[in-house]
Design a protein around this motif. Structure first.
Motif, short mmCIF file in Angstrom:
data_model
loop_
_atom_site.label_atom_id
_atom_site.label_comp_id
_atom_site.label_asym_id
_atom_site.label_seq_id
_atom_site.Cartn_x
_atom_site.Cartn_y
_atom_site.Cartn_z
N ARG A 49 0.82 -1.22 0.00
CA ARG A 49 0.00 0.00 0.00
C ARG A 49 0.85 1.27 0.00
N LEU A 50 2.04 1.19 0.57
CA LEU A 50 2.91 2.36 0.61
C LEU A 50 3.89 2.40 -0.57
N GLY A 51 3.86 1.39 -1.42
CA GLY A 51 4.77 1.38 -2.56
C GLY A 51 6.15 0.90 -2.22
N HIS A 52 6.34 0.23 -1.07
CA HIS A 52 7.64 -0.35 -0.71
C HIS A 52 7.66 -1.82 -1.12
N ARG A 53 8.82 -2.44 -0.91
CA ARG A 53 8.94 -3.88 -1.18
C ARG A 53 9.61 -4.56 0.01
N VAL A 54 9.22 -5.80 0.25
CA VAL A 54 9.82 -6.57 1.32
C VAL A 54 10.43 -7.83 0.72
N GLU A 55 11.66 -8.13 1.13
CA GLU A 55 12.38 -9.31 0.67
C GLU A 55 12.82 -10.13 1.87
N LEU A 56 12.88 -11.44 1.69
CA LEU A 56 13.23 -12.31 2.81
C LEU A 56 14.16 -13.41 2.33
N GLU A 57 15.22 -13.64 3.11
CA GLU A 57 16.13 -14.76 2.90
C GLU A 57 16.33 -15.46 4.23
N SER A 58 16.44 -16.78 4.18
CA SER A 58 16.59 -17.50 5.43
C SER A 58 17.27 -18.84 5.19
N GLU A 59 17.97 -19.30 6.21
CA GLU A 59 18.61 -20.61 6.19
C GLU A 59 18.41 -21.24 7.55
N PRO A 60 17.90 -22.46 7.61
CA PRO A 60 17.64 -23.11 8.91
C PRO A 60 18.89 -23.16 9.78
N GLU A 61 18.69 -22.85 11.06
CA GLU A 61 19.72 -22.86 12.10
C GLU A 61 20.83 -21.85 11.86
N VAL A 62 20.65 -20.95 10.89
CA VAL A 62 21.63 -19.89 10.64
C VAL A 62 21.03 -18.53 10.92
N GLY A 63 19.84 -18.28 10.39
CA GLY A 63 19.18 -17.00 10.65
C GLY A 63 18.34 -16.55 9.46
N THR A 64 17.73 -15.40 9.65
CA THR A 64 16.83 -14.83 8.65
C THR A 64 17.20 -13.38 8.40
N VAL A 65 17.10 -12.97 7.14
CA VAL A 65 17.35 -11.58 6.75
C VAL A 65 16.09 -11.07 6.07
N VAL A 66 15.57 -9.95 6.56
CA VAL A 66 14.41 -9.29 5.95
C VAL A 66 14.84 -7.90 5.53
N ARG A 67 14.52 -7.55 4.30
CA ARG A 67 14.89 -6.23 3.78
C ARG A 67 13.63 -5.47 3.36
N LEU A 68 13.56 -4.22 3.78
CA LEU A 68 12.53 -3.30 3.32
C LEU A 68 13.18 -2.36 2.31
N ARG A 69 12.62 -2.34 1.11
CA ARG A 69 13.20 -1.53 0.03
C ARG A 69 12.32 -0.31 -0.21
N PHE A 70 12.93 0.87 -0.11
CA PHE A 70 12.22 2.13 -0.29
C PHE A 70 12.75 2.82 -1.55
N ASP A 71 11.84 3.22 -2.43
CA ASP A 71 12.26 3.99 -3.59
C ASP A 71 12.70 5.38 -3.16
N THR A 72 13.58 5.96 -3.97
CA THR A 72 14.08 7.29 -3.64
C THR A 72 12.96 8.31 -3.62
N ARG A 73 12.04 8.19 -4.58
CA ARG A 73 10.88 9.08 -4.61
C ARG A 73 9.72 8.46 -3.86
N PRO A 74 8.91 9.27 -3.20
CA PRO A 74 7.75 8.73 -2.47
C PRO A 74 6.69 8.20 -3.40
N VAL A 75 6.51 6.90 -3.41
CA VAL A 75 5.48 6.27 -4.24
C VAL A 75 4.60 5.44 -3.32
N TYR A 76 3.30 5.62 -3.41
CA TYR A 76 2.40 4.85 -2.55
C TYR A 76 1.19 4.40 -3.36
N VAL A 77 0.55 3.37 -2.84
CA VAL A 77 -0.63 2.78 -3.50
C VAL A 77 -1.81 2.96 -2.59
N SER A 78 -2.87 3.59 -3.09
CA SER A 78 -4.06 3.80 -2.27
C SER A 78 -4.96 2.59 -2.31
#
Length: 332
Positions: free
Chosen positions: A303-332
């Protein structure tokens, strides 16, 4: 046009069968009529059929067009389909169905709005006794008080998730995009969840430039970061481990990354962790999991025009990334 011919295929087949019976009838009766006369009669009959089909197509053209190319979602309502009896009857039938479903939709929306209002009032009413209990528990100095505070914190987080979930239905009325410092949002989210980190014995590691900011809604962004930090802490077992939060710029975008040293996510669950109420194999080991945290994060990001990415490996950990565009873009 294709629909018109499909509808009249049976008529044409019956007509051609009838035309074949005419010369057969003449032959059986033995009248011996010239073939040219028989052919003339067949052509005359075909001309009458062509005139009828032409009239039929012209008088029902709008009906066939609307049936072949339905209006796009969200476009204008039903339009007249013609003045002949069949298009008028079809239009009247569709109009009745449209009015019925509009009434049902209005009734459903009214019920949903009343439900959302009730949930909001109920959550706010529950916050008052919760705050009183927290103040009372702070005056106690024993292990029971710490346990009470932990359970109260879980209740507070549960109420917060309820109210944010209900707000998704009216998201366009409840957000404001502005320049938001990432360091400030992360610090506030960590402060709200400090008891959880202390109880788990987890150390947060922050690598954020004070000047780094993104265009987003501060309230919703803090909620998303809080959900990711709660997940990172809940799925990290063993004291002495850390949750790392950093931000950097890459390809005309700003990335906020949260990495934990937890139990990770098995490969077969990676494509489903953003589904509502999905807890997966790891979630079954942690009964506190609701399966709604990552779902809400994804919905808010969309809804806000961002993106979420996820990487994970069992017994090692999880990485979650929130990606924001340089310009404000949102979805109503």
């Amino acid at each position: 046009m294709r629909l018109f011919w499909k509808e009249h295929v049976p008529l044409l087949l019956f007509y051609f069968a009838q035309m074949l019976l005419v010369p057969l009838l003449y032959w059986l009766t033995g009248e011996g009529r010239p073939f040219a006369i028989v052919l003339y009669g067949m052509l005359l009959s075909a001309s009458v059929l062509a005139v009828y089909l032409g009239y039929r197509y012209v008088s029902h053209r709008e009906l066939y067009r609307q049936l072949s190319h339905p209006p796009a979602k969200g476009s204008e309502g039903l339009r007249p389909m013609g003045e002949t009896p069949l298009p008028e009857a079809v239009g009247e039938l569709l109009d009745r169905y449209d009015r019925y479903y509009q009434e049902q939709l209005h009734h459903h929306r009214s019920g949903m709005e009343q439900h959302v209002v009730f949930i909001h009032r109920w959550v706010h009413q529950m916050k008052t006794p919760l705050s009183v209990i927290q103040l009372t528990a702070q005056e106690l100095d024993d292990a029971a008080a710490d346990s009470i505070m932990e359970e109260l914190e879980r209740l507070r987080k549960g109420l917060e998730m309820v109210i944010y979930t209900s707000r998704l239905e009216r998201f366009e009325q409840d957000f404001m995009v502005e320049r938001t410092p990432l360091r400030q949002v992360v610090n506030q989210a960590l402060a709200e969840n400090r008891r959880l980190f202390i109880r788990k014995g987890i150390t947060p590691g922050i690598q954020l430039d004070e000047s780094l900011a993104v265009y987003s809604d501060p309230k919703w962004l803090q909620f998303m970061v809080g959900q990711l930090l709660i997940n990172a802490a809940n799925y990290t077992e063993g004291a002495g481990k850390s949750v790392f939060v950093r931000a950097y710029e890459r390809e005309a975008a700003t990335i906020l990354e949260i990495r934990d040293e937890g139990i990770g996510i098995v490969k077969e669950d990676l494509n489903r962790v953003f589904n509502p109420y999905f807890t997966g194999e790891r979630g079954r080991r942690h009964h506190e999991s609701t399966g709604m945290g990552l779902y809400l994060v994804r919905e808010v990001c969309q809804r806000l025009g961002h993106r979420v990415e996820l990487e994970s490996e069992p017994e090692v950990g999880t990485v979650v990334r929130l990606r924001f565009d340089t310009r404000p873009v949102y979805v109503s």
